[in-house]
Motif scaffolding. Sequence first.
Motif, PDB file in Angstrom:
ATOM      1  N   ILE A  39     -78.053 -18.697  -9.193  1.00  0.00           N
ATOM      2  CA  ILE A  39     -76.635 -19.035  -9.342  1.00  0.00           C
ATOM      3  C   ILE A  39     -75.753 -17.853  -8.936  1.00  0.00           C
ATOM      4  N   GLY A  40     -76.305 -17.008  -8.077  1.00  0.00           N
ATOM      5  CA  GLY A  40     -75.556 -15.841  -7.630  1.00  0.00           C
ATOM      6  C   GLY A  40     -74.836 -16.085  -6.316  1.00  0.00           C
ATOM      7  N   THR A  41     -74.771 -15.059  -5.486  1.00  0.00           N
ATOM      8  CA  THR A  41     -73.973 -15.126  -4.258  1.00  0.00           C
ATOM      9  C   THR A  41     -74.547 -16.106  -3.237  1.00  0.00           C
ATOM     10  N   LEU A  42     -75.887 -16.247  -3.151  1.00  0.00           N
ATOM     11  CA  LEU A  42     -76.459 -17.215  -2.212  1.00  0.00           C
ATOM     12  C   LEU A  42     -76.054 -18.634  -2.578  1.00  0.00           C
ATOM     13  N   ASN A  43     -76.077 -18.941  -3.852  1.00  0.00           N
ATOM     14  CA  ASN A  43     -75.642 -20.272  -4.295  1.00  0.00           C
ATOM     15  C   ASN A  43     -74.140 -20.441  -4.067  1.00  0.00           C
ATOM     16  N   ASP A  44     -73.381 -19.361  -4.179  1.00  0.00           N
ATOM     17  CA  ASP A  44     -71.948 -19.451  -3.891  1.00  0.00           C
ATOM     18  C   ASP A  44     -71.703 -19.870  -2.443  1.00  0.00           C
ATOM     19  N   THR A  45     -72.484 -19.313  -1.502  1.00  0.00           N
ATOM     20  CA  THR A  45     -72.310 -19.699  -0.101  1.00  0.00           C
ATOM     21  C   THR A  45     -72.676 -21.164   0.115  1.00  0.00           C
ATOM     22  N   TYR A  46     -73.745 -21.620  -0.551  1.00  0.00           N
ATOM     23  CA  TYR A  46     -74.131 -23.029  -0.422  1.00  0.00           C
ATOM     24  C   TYR A  46     -73.077 -23.943  -1.048  1.00  0.00           C
ATOM     25  N   GLN A  47     -72.526 -23.539  -2.180  1.00  0.00           N
ATOM     26  CA  GLN A  47     -71.505 -24.348  -2.841  1.00  0.00           C
ATOM     27  C   GLN A  47     -70.265 -24.501  -1.960  1.00  0.00           C
ATOM     28  N   ILE A  48     -69.850 -23.425  -1.314  1.00  0.00           N
ATOM     29  CA  ILE A  48     -68.670 -23.508  -0.450  1.00  0.00           C
ATOM     30  C   ILE A  48     -68.947 -24.415   0.740  1.00  0.00           C
ATOM     31  N   ALA A  49     -70.121 -24.267   1.361  1.00  0.00           N
ATOM     32  CA  ALA A  49     -70.467 -25.112   2.507  1.00  0.00           C
ATOM     33  C   ALA A  49     -70.593 -26.572   2.103  1.00  0.00           C
ATOM     34  N   ASN A  50     -71.100 -26.831   0.935  1.00  0.00           N
ATOM     35  CA  ASN A  50     -71.294 -28.208   0.484  1.00  0.00           C
ATOM     36  C   ASN A  50     -70.006 -28.821  -0.052  1.00  0.00           C
ATOM     37  N   THR A  51     -69.052 -27.990  -0.441  1.00  0.00           N
ATOM     38  CA  THR A  51     -67.764 -28.488  -0.916  1.00  0.00           C
ATOM     39  C   THR A  51     -66.823 -28.824   0.237  1.00  0.00           C
ATOM     40  N   LEU A  52     -66.976 -28.152   1.352  1.00  0.00           N
ATOM     41  CA  LEU A  52     -66.078 -28.360   2.494  1.00  0.00           C
ATOM     42  C   LEU A  52     -65.996 -29.821   2.953  1.00  0.00           C
ATOM     43  N   PRO A  53     -67.131 -30.510   3.197  1.00  0.00           N
ATOM     44  CA  PRO A  53     -67.007 -31.900   3.666  1.00  0.00           C
ATOM     45  C   PRO A  53     -66.300 -32.813   2.681  1.00  0.00           C
ATOM     46  N   THR A  54     -66.529 -32.600   1.400  1.00  0.00           N
ATOM     47  CA  THR A  54     -65.839 -33.426   0.409  1.00  0.00           C
ATOM     48  C   THR A  54     -64.338 -33.192   0.449  1.00  0.00           C
ATOM     49  N   MET A  55     -63.943 -31.939   0.538  1.00  0.00           N
ATOM     50  CA  MET A  55     -62.516 -31.622   0.584  1.00  0.00           C
ATOM     51  C   MET A  55     -61.849 -32.214   1.822  1.00  0.00           C
ATOM     52  N   ILE A  56     -62.489 -32.054   2.972  1.00  0.00           N
ATOM     53  CA  ILE A  56     -61.887 -32.558   4.215  1.00  0.00           C
ATOM     54  C   ILE A  56     -61.873 -34.077   4.225  1.00  0.00           C
ATOM     55  N   TYR A  57     -62.948 -34.699   3.755  1.00  0.00           N
ATOM     56  CA  TYR A  57     -62.978 -36.161   3.716  1.00  0.00           C
ATOM     57  C   TYR A  57     -61.877 -36.723   2.829  1.00  0.00           C
ATOM     58  N   VAL A  58     -61.736 -36.159   1.646  1.00  0.00           N
ATOM     59  CA  VAL A  58     -60.696 -36.638   0.736  1.00  0.00           C
ATOM     60  C   VAL A  58     -59.317 -36.402   1.334  1.00  0.00           C
ATOM     61  N   LEU A  59     -59.160 -35.285   2.024  1.00  0.00           N
ATOM     62  CA  LEU A  59     -57.879 -34.976   2.636  1.00  0.00           C
ATOM     63  C   LEU A  59     -57.565 -35.937   3.776  1.00  0.00           C
ATOM     64  N   VAL A  60     -58.565 -36.249   4.601  1.00  0.00           N
ATOM     65  CA  VAL A  60     -58.327 -37.084   5.784  1.00  0.00           C
ATOM     66  C   VAL A  60     -58.159 -38.546   5.405  1.00  0.00           C
ATOM     67  N   GLY A  61     -59.040 -39.073   4.565  1.00  0.00           N
ATOM     68  CA  GLY A  61     -58.932 -40.505   4.315  1.00  0.00           C
ATOM     69  C   GLY A  61     -59.438 -40.979   2.980  1.00  0.00           C
TER      70      GLY A  61
END
Length: 726
Positions: A219-241
């Motif tokens: 749950i350290g910095t490597l997981n932080d990078t995965y969390q950001i990458a995995n959160t991006l599509p959800t954020m953009i999808y919700v924003l777009v449509g």
Amino acid sequence: MNAPYDGDRPQGTGGAAPSRGTDPGAPAPGQVPPPGVPVQDPYVQDAYDHDPYREQDLSSQDPVTEALYDRSAHPPPPPGTYQEPGHLYAQPASPSYPPDPRVWAQTPPPEPDGPSRHLPYGDHAATTQFVGVDALVTQATDEQPEPDAFAHLYRDQQSAAGHSPVAVEEAPVAAPAPAKPTGRAAGLLRSSALMAAGTIVSRITGFLRTLVIAGAIGIGTLNDTYQIANTLPTMIYVLVGGGALNAVFIPQLVRAMKDDEDGGTAYANRLLTLVVVLLAGVTTVCVLAAPLFITMMSPKIASDPQQMEVATTFARFCLPTMFFMGVHVVLGQILNARGRFGAMMWTPVLNNVVVIATFGAFIWAFGGFTSSGVNATNITPEAMRLLGLGTLLGLTVQAVAMLPYLRDAGFKPRLRFDWRGHGLGKAAGLAKWTFFFVLANQLGLIVVTQLATWAGAVADKQGHSGTGITAYNYALQLWQMPQAIITVSVMTAVLPRISRSAHDGDAAAVRDDISYGLRTSAVAIVPCAFAFLALGAPMATLLYASAGKGALNIGYVLMAFGLGLIPYSIQYVVLRGFYAYEDTRTPFYNTVIVAAVNAAVAGIAFIALPARWAVVGMGFAYGMAYAVGVGVAWRRLRTRLGGDLDGARVVRTYARLIGACVPAAVAAGATAFAIVQSLGTGALGSLAALVAGGIVLLAVFLIAAKRMRIEELNAMVGMVRGRLGR
């Protein structure tokens, strides 16, 4: 009226009964009366021999007018015992059969064709059903046609004119089968229970997913990078449509199903085509611009070349999931509009299973985090491809799994590009405010992500791992579970009906459904909020025991989120009322306020608190922002519904639930703390503290709630007891 000629009626002793209106001492016809005796008019002496009003005929008297008469207890004589009236001036026929002393009317002749055409009260023999006084009282307000009191005066004239009434034998009509009793609340509870079951399984597998991820990469910095990458599509999808699909196009789907001749099939296919085309283009652009999005989400990660490379690789695998995410949502909403609520809640289980298998394969191939010590500097390209492909495959399977459900619902997905003139332009116009709504929300989330990532990196260098965005997201996911199981399930079933009521202009029905959603969800939401506050630490240390002492930091963040669950749930329900009226502007303004408060308080926490506790303060800021938003949204919706939102009843329910939860949370927290002090924060101590604290919280809450007579809770407990008793 003209007096009848005396020769028209029989004379003598031919069986004529003595007239009731004739004096027994009067002379016989043809004799001269003695002096002093009045002479009766010979033209009227037998005019009432037949008694045309049947005042002395007991079978003609309808005792229903008497208050204490009960037809079910004292039914009228059986069919066939009533003598058909003859000509007004005709001599009554002599009975062919002697009177039967067992009945109180003359015995009729045999009727081989069945019962007589008339019952004593003018009812139809094939359809008459006798009821008691209670039923008559309950039906007293029903309008009944008034009988013609003078109809009998014209029977003889109809017969004399040669228009004898012809009896038409009507075939008995079979009574329709009674409809199965179904109530609005029963239907909603069944739909909500189905969705809640799917959501529970989905959330459970989702937690197993986070546990496996934490066991694989920590749950350290490597997981932080995965969390950001995995959160991006959800954020953009919700924003777009995504926001527009849930808030705008679903009411439009309901209206299309109601108004269109094809039941909304063409509109649904046009919407599906629009989503596919739009998301395909957006996904392509986002994959190419992945480094820019990583830099926007976390300048701290972008400043480290190794972390930046890992985050960009993860993002290019995760960003295409937004396409399948959008397809899954639009197909699920098409099914929801057709009353099929289960698929959308159950198919995410497949996604979680695929991701769990992916990270399980990672552990099998590379070892767990405690043994491998994997981080952003030593992870191999093969390991990154395995995790990225598994994440993408999970969303793909989730979307494809919707197709069999659509086939069962009779819907055939087809691409249709005839978008003009079919209502999509109107929906797009409404969706622009939803876009701004989501944009404001995502901007606030971006600010929190940047601050949490920065604080987590600083705290990790100080020896406090698990205090960054991963801790925030894991606590948020656990905190949102009651909301997703209870509130979302209830309101997903209610939203189509709210949309129809709003379309019909029935503000009272909209208000009642909003009140129902608030009070029903509160029975579970309020106790869960206090449970997070009292037992958040043992929950996290039990679930994320493999993460070591970093799990305790997740528990602190979860406790900070705690009570914010109440306004968060209320906000969700209240905004459904605006969406039902196709008002997306008000939710936008409301979200701007929430996002601004969230970002401002999170910034204050980042500045004022040490790096270890900064994310805990951000969790508290999240709930505070929604508390402010609820006050604004409630006032606006109450005005929209004519100044009445059933506020007194809703506030009374929440106040009583909170009053019952306060002593329960105090007792549960004290119990859990004592056990942890004795057994430690390991898996065994956390399990014992959580079980004992949960039992204490539930017992004290139920006792207090029973004394406060919370009707919604009593109804739920009664329903559960009824189910278990079957």
